[in-house]
Motif scaffolding. Structure first.
Motif, PDB file in Angstrom:
ATOM      1  N   ARG A  29      53.202 -10.151  11.590  1.00 31.74           N
ATOM      2  CA  ARG A  29      52.156  -8.881  11.036  1.00 31.74           C
ATOM      3  C   ARG A  29      52.778  -8.573   9.545  1.00 31.74           C
ATOM      4  NH1 ARG A  29      52.098  -2.701  13.228  1.00 31.74           N
ATOM      5  NH2 ARG A  29      50.287  -1.996  11.870  1.00 31.74           N
ATOM      6  N   HIS A  30      52.037  -7.950   8.814  1.00 36.74           N
ATOM      7  CA  HIS A  30      52.174  -7.758   7.460  1.00 36.74           C
ATOM      8  C   HIS A  30      53.389  -6.472   7.261  1.00 36.74           C
ATOM      9  CE1 HIS A  30      49.881  -4.163   7.753  1.00 36.74           C
ATOM     10  NE2 HIS A  30      49.145  -4.889   8.374  1.00 36.74           N
TER      11      HIS A  30
ATOM     12  N   ARG B 212      46.447   6.497   8.308  1.00 36.04           N
ATOM     13  CA  ARG B 212      45.185   6.135   8.159  1.00 36.04           C
ATOM     14  C   ARG B 212      44.476   4.715   8.810  1.00 36.04           C
ATOM     15  NH1 ARG B 212      43.284   7.633   2.047  1.00 36.04           N
ATOM     16  NH2 ARG B 212      41.114   7.069   2.952  1.00 36.04           N
ATOM     17  N   ILE B 213      43.391   4.695   9.199  1.00 32.25           N
ATOM     18  CA  ILE B 213      42.805   3.364   9.947  1.00 32.25           C
ATOM     19  C   ILE B 213      42.363   2.579   8.877  1.00 32.25           C
ATOM     20  CG2 ILE B 213      41.133   2.455  11.343  1.00 32.25           C
ATOM     21  CD1 ILE B 213      41.066   5.175  12.969  1.00 32.25           C
ATOM     22  N   GLN B 214      43.083   1.320   8.764  1.00 25.62           N
ATOM     23  CA  GLN B 214      42.727   0.426   8.045  1.00 25.62           C
ATOM     24  C   GLN B 214      41.414  -0.549   8.291  1.00 25.62           C
ATOM     25  OE1 GLN B 214      46.708  -0.400   5.423  1.00 25.62           O
ATOM     26  NE2 GLN B 214      46.859  -0.973   7.423  1.00 25.62           N
ATOM     27  N   GLY B 215      41.728  -1.226   9.492  1.00 26.96           N
ATOM     28  CA  GLY B 215      40.739  -2.402   9.989  1.00 26.96           C
ATOM     29  C   GLY B 215      40.751  -3.340   8.754  1.00 26.96           C
TER      30      GLY B 215
ATOM     31  N   ARG C 279      47.023  -6.743   1.971  1.00 28.12           N
ATOM     32  CA  ARG C 279      48.532  -6.612   2.834  1.00 28.12           C
ATOM     33  C   ARG C 279      48.975  -7.770   3.303  1.00 28.12           C
ATOM     34  NH1 ARG C 279      44.300  -3.932   5.540  1.00 28.12           N
ATOM     35  NH2 ARG C 279      44.276  -4.043   7.709  1.00 28.12           N
TER      36      ARG C 279
ATOM     37  N   GLU D 283      42.197  -8.195  10.422  1.00 29.41           N
ATOM     38  CA  GLU D 283      42.164  -7.061  11.592  1.00 29.41           C
ATOM     39  C   GLU D 283      40.965  -6.946  12.264  1.00 29.41           C
ATOM     40  OE1 GLU D 283      44.695  -4.264  13.195  1.00 29.41           O
ATOM     41  OE2 GLU D 283      43.674  -5.992  13.673  1.00 29.41           O
TER      42      GLU D 283
ATOM     43  N   HIS E 200      47.634  -9.222  11.739  1.00 20.82           N
ATOM     44  CA  HIS E 200      47.501  -7.598  11.551  1.00 20.82           C
ATOM     45  C   HIS E 200      47.684  -7.294  13.199  1.00 20.82           C
ATOM     46  CE1 HIS E 200      45.290  -7.355   8.055  1.00 20.82           C
ATOM     47  NE2 HIS E 200      44.904  -8.636   8.146  1.00 20.82           N
ATOM     48  N   GLY E 201      48.170  -6.013  13.240  1.00 22.33           N
ATOM     49  CA  GLY E 201      48.573  -5.462  14.591  1.00 22.33           C
ATOM     50  C   GLY E 201      47.791  -5.778  16.017  1.00 22.33           C
ATOM     51  N   MET E 202      46.441  -5.396  15.677  1.00 21.14           N
ATOM     52  CA  MET E 202      45.572  -5.284  16.935  1.00 21.14           C
ATOM     53  C   MET E 202      45.155  -6.857  17.013  1.00 21.14           C
ATOM     54  SD  MET E 202      44.461  -2.275  17.851  1.00 21.14           S
ATOM     55  CE  MET E 202      43.050  -2.235  18.497  1.00 21.14           C
TER      56      MET E 202
ATOM     57  N   GLU F 236      50.741   0.627  14.302  1.00 23.33           N
ATOM     58  CA  GLU F 236      49.696   1.202  13.701  1.00 23.33           C
ATOM     59  C   GLU F 236      49.315   2.721  14.725  1.00 23.33           C
ATOM     60  OE1 GLU F 236      49.289  -1.377  15.166  1.00 23.33           O
ATOM     61  OE2 GLU F 236      47.927  -1.055  17.076  1.00 23.33           O
TER      62      GLU F 236
HETATM   63  O1  LIG Z   1      45.313   0.581  11.191  1.00 23.11           O
HETATM   64  C1  LIG Z   1      44.419  -0.073  11.767  1.00 23.11           C
HETATM   65  O2  LIG Z   1      43.401  -0.459  11.393  1.00 23.11           O
HETATM   66  C2  LIG Z   1      44.936  -1.127  12.588  1.00 23.11           C
HETATM   67  O3  LIG Z   1      45.378  -0.860  13.813  1.00 23.11           O
HETATM   68  C3  LIG Z   1      46.564  -1.660  11.979  1.00 23.11           C
HETATM   69  O4  LIG Z   1      46.315  -2.588  11.280  1.00 23.11           O
HETATM   70  P1  LIG Z   1      47.274  -3.155  10.323  1.00 23.11           P
HETATM   71  O5  LIG Z   1      48.058  -4.257  11.365  1.00 23.11           O
HETATM   72  O6  LIG Z   1      46.296  -4.378   9.508  1.00 23.11           O
HETATM   73  O7  LIG Z   1      48.245  -2.359   9.774  1.00 23.11           O
END
Ligand SMILES: O=C(O)[C@H](O)COP(=O)(O)O
Length: 215
Positions: A8-9, A19-22, A58, A82, A150-152, A212
């Motif tokens: 994961r980055h 803040r939500i990145q998606g 990222r 993500e 990414h995380g999700m 996240e």
């Molecule tokens: O913040 C978000 O949208 C994700 O749940 C985490 O995303 P990331 O792994 O790209 O930070």
């Protein structure tokens, strides 16, 4: 046996600000850059042959740091992005209304086809992540790829390899710059195909890393 490393980055500005990145983006923080260098130090002696990254900034930056240490180029693959968080992208976690928080919970509470309005479902993301992982099997024999995502996205990929449905309740925490490994193998003692060798290793990091949810 094909071994694929999953990273994961590094921590970003918006990770730190909750803040939500998606599929939106923010830059790595100084800590995030340091985390990426620590991953590079850990993997540079592993014989990585390919560094393949989500095309978001990222992940590209994290991949560039790792690839430089491994003597590879970076290949971009949008399938590693993500989850598309729809109308909640760029929103601060602490400003969500009850209804908006409910949308977000749909992604992690076992709801089949749960999604944030205008966003992607976990199953849709899982399908593209598996396609990107399976593309590693077309690399030349002896390749050892490392994917930056990414995380999700990575949590869903590893959980589905373990046999959980893509929309299963979230039980795997993958922190910034954690290293996981999945192997494609044929063993009499394991299910054929992909198996999880390592998940969420952060022993190479010198400071606590976020996920996240940051909780
Ligand atoms: O913040 C978000 O949208 C994700 O749940 C985490 O995303 P990331 O792994 O790209 O930070």
């Amino acid at each position: 046996m094909l071994q694929v490393y999953l990273v994961r980055h590094g921590e970003t500005q918006w990770n730190a600000e909750r803040r939500i990145q998606g599929q939106s983006d923010s830059a790595l923080t100084e800590k995030g850059e340091r985390q990426a260098w620590q991953v590079a130090e850990r993997v540079k002696a592993l014989g990585i042959t390919h560094v393949i990254a989500s095309d978001l900034g990222r992940t590209r930056r994290t991949a560039e740091i790792i690839a430089q240490a491994c003597g590879c180029d970076v290949t971009l693959d949008a399938r590693l992005r993500e989850l598309d968080m729809g109308v909640l992208e760029r929103r601060h976690l602490d400003t969500l209304s009850e209804e908006e928080e409910g949308w977000r919970r749909l992604l992690v509470n076992g709801t089949p086809d749960g999604r944030i309005p205008e966003g992607e479902s976990m199953l849709e993301m899982s399908n593209r992540m598996h396609a990107a992982l399976n593309a590693c099997r077309d690399l030349p024999a002896g390749s050892r790829p490392l994917l930056v995502s990414h995380g999700m996205a990575l949590g869903c990929l590893v959980s589905t390899i373990l046999g959980l449905p893509a929309w299963a309740e979230r039980r795997l925490r993958l922190r910034n710059c954690s290293i996981s490994r999945v192997d494609h193998q044929e063993s009499p003692w394991l299910a054929p195909g992909w198996v999880v060798e390592t998940a969420g290793d952060i022993s190479h990091l010198d400071a606590p890393a976020l996920d996240e949810l940051q909780r």
